[in-house]
Enzyme design. Sequence first.
Site, PDB file in Angstrom:
ATOM      1  N   ASP A   1      13.557   9.939 -89.983  1.00  0.00           N
ATOM      2  CA  ASP A   1      13.081   9.852 -91.366  1.00  0.00           C
ATOM      3  C   ASP A   1      13.396  11.161 -92.085  1.00  0.00           C
ATOM      4  O   ASP A   1      13.018  12.244 -91.638  1.00  0.00           O
ATOM      5  CB  ASP A   1      11.565   9.599 -91.341  1.00  0.00           C
ATOM      6  CG  ASP A   1      11.010   9.272 -92.722  1.00  0.00           C
ATOM      7  OD1 ASP A   1      10.279   8.280 -92.837  1.00  0.00           O
ATOM      8  OD2 ASP A   1      11.293  10.020 -93.671  1.00  0.00           O
TER       9      ASP A   1
ATOM     10  N   ASP B   1      15.966   6.054 -96.363  1.00  0.00           N
ATOM     11  CA  ASP B   1      15.874   7.335 -95.641  1.00  0.00           C
ATOM     12  C   ASP B   1      15.325   7.242 -94.226  1.00  0.00           C
ATOM     13  O   ASP B   1      15.076   8.261 -93.609  1.00  0.00           O
ATOM     14  CB  ASP B   1      15.064   8.348 -96.469  1.00  0.00           C
ATOM     15  CG  ASP B   1      13.579   8.323 -96.167  1.00  0.00           C
ATOM     16  OD1 ASP B   1      13.032   7.218 -95.994  1.00  0.00           O
ATOM     17  OD2 ASP B   1      12.986   9.411 -96.091  1.00  0.00           O
ATOM     18  N   GLU B   2      15.136   6.026 -93.709  1.00  0.00           N
ATOM     19  CA  GLU B   2      14.608   5.964 -92.338  1.00  0.00           C
ATOM     20  C   GLU B   2      15.160   4.778 -91.569  1.00  0.00           C
ATOM     21  O   GLU B   2      15.530   3.764 -92.154  1.00  0.00           O
ATOM     22  CB  GLU B   2      13.076   5.916 -92.347  1.00  0.00           C
ATOM     23  CG  GLU B   2      12.515   4.733 -93.065  1.00  0.00           C
ATOM     24  CD  GLU B   2      10.990   4.675 -93.022  1.00  0.00           C
ATOM     25  OE1 GLU B   2      10.406   4.790 -91.932  1.00  0.00           O
ATOM     26  OE2 GLU B   2      10.401   4.486 -94.095  1.00  0.00           O
TER      27      GLU B   2
END
Length: 356
Positions: free
Chosen positions: A8, A103-104
């Site tokens: 993340d 983003d993860e």
Amino acid sequence: MRKIIHIDMDAFYAAVEQRDNPSFRGKPVVVGGRPDSRGVVATASYEARKLGIHSGLPSSKAYRLCPSAIFFKPRFKVYKAVSSQIQAIFYEYTDLVEPLSLDEAFLDVTINKKNIASATKIANLIRREIFLKTKLTASAGVAANKFLAKIASDINKPNGIKVITPEQADSFIEQLPIGKFYGIGIATEKKMLKLGIKLGKDLKKQSKTELIKNFGKSGYFYYNIAKGEDLRPVSPDRKRKSVGAEQTFQHDIQSIKHMRALLNDICKEVEKRLRKIEAAGKTVTLKVRYPDFKTVTRSFTGDFYLNDCATFSRITQELLKTTEADKKRIRLLGVTVSNLNINQTVLENNQLELPI
Ligand code: DCP
Ligand code: MG
């Protein structure tokens, strides 16, 4: 035993803005709505978080907390480009990549393309490569399942890594506050606290029957995660086809006015979920379930991509007129938007029930 990594990015949008505007590094940065607007904060740099600014906070309030913070409008194109860069790095190690958002992602590296035995080593190599390619930092969680890996990645943020070995899993979960459990939202947390379930160890003491009685089907899930058991696979490449929300009511609804208000709330949630993945859709579908469980759907397809609550509300109110809502009571209402303008992979959560 599986080896799962959750990666993340740290303060993602804000970190990108600080990267591209070096004079704002080390300073409170807020990405989201303008301070004088009714918008909200998408994210804030860690410097701004120290002052109490966080995702979802009204931008006006963020401004009051820190008038000297620098506000940026989100630049989704740039964030998407970074997202592609980090995904390309993940695929160097495994094809079992499950992105949850820009983003993860989860990675299953039990078997991997580089034949590296240590998942911790892979996680650190990935973090290093992300930094070299993007000049941004990421945090990682390493564990034997998704549940633990996801929680772990948060622990040493920013720019940190946390490994939870199978031996540590039990005591880790026992001490974990219920609100930190991945998969337990605010509504469930409140309910659990009322029942005296504060930490993992309290959850562990609950019988399966008790949990199912109090939480329905999710009770099974809570029962298993309290023991650190999560068999869900890392499922790569789920193409999202629709975004929706639905709500089953505790009491069947009779008044049309009340139905309209509830429908509006559901549309608000759909708008929120679409915005989260930066999507819009051309088809709006209304789902209605009557007390006898008979379920009907009505759809409308327009020429434009839609993503706002007001339009969804107008369309679904019209669609509601073509059902038997005026004659029968209603047990469930749902709104789904499909024909999306994106085709990205995200978590399988598009039909989560709304917290009542
Ligand atoms: N985001 C958003 N609205 C929210 C939450 C997040 O628009 N309510 C966006 C902005 C974030 C990005 O998604 O930068 C990633 O979300 P994260 O929850 O991973 O938060 P950050 O990456 O910003 O911070 P952290 O370091 O806590 O991961
Ligand atoms: Mg993040």
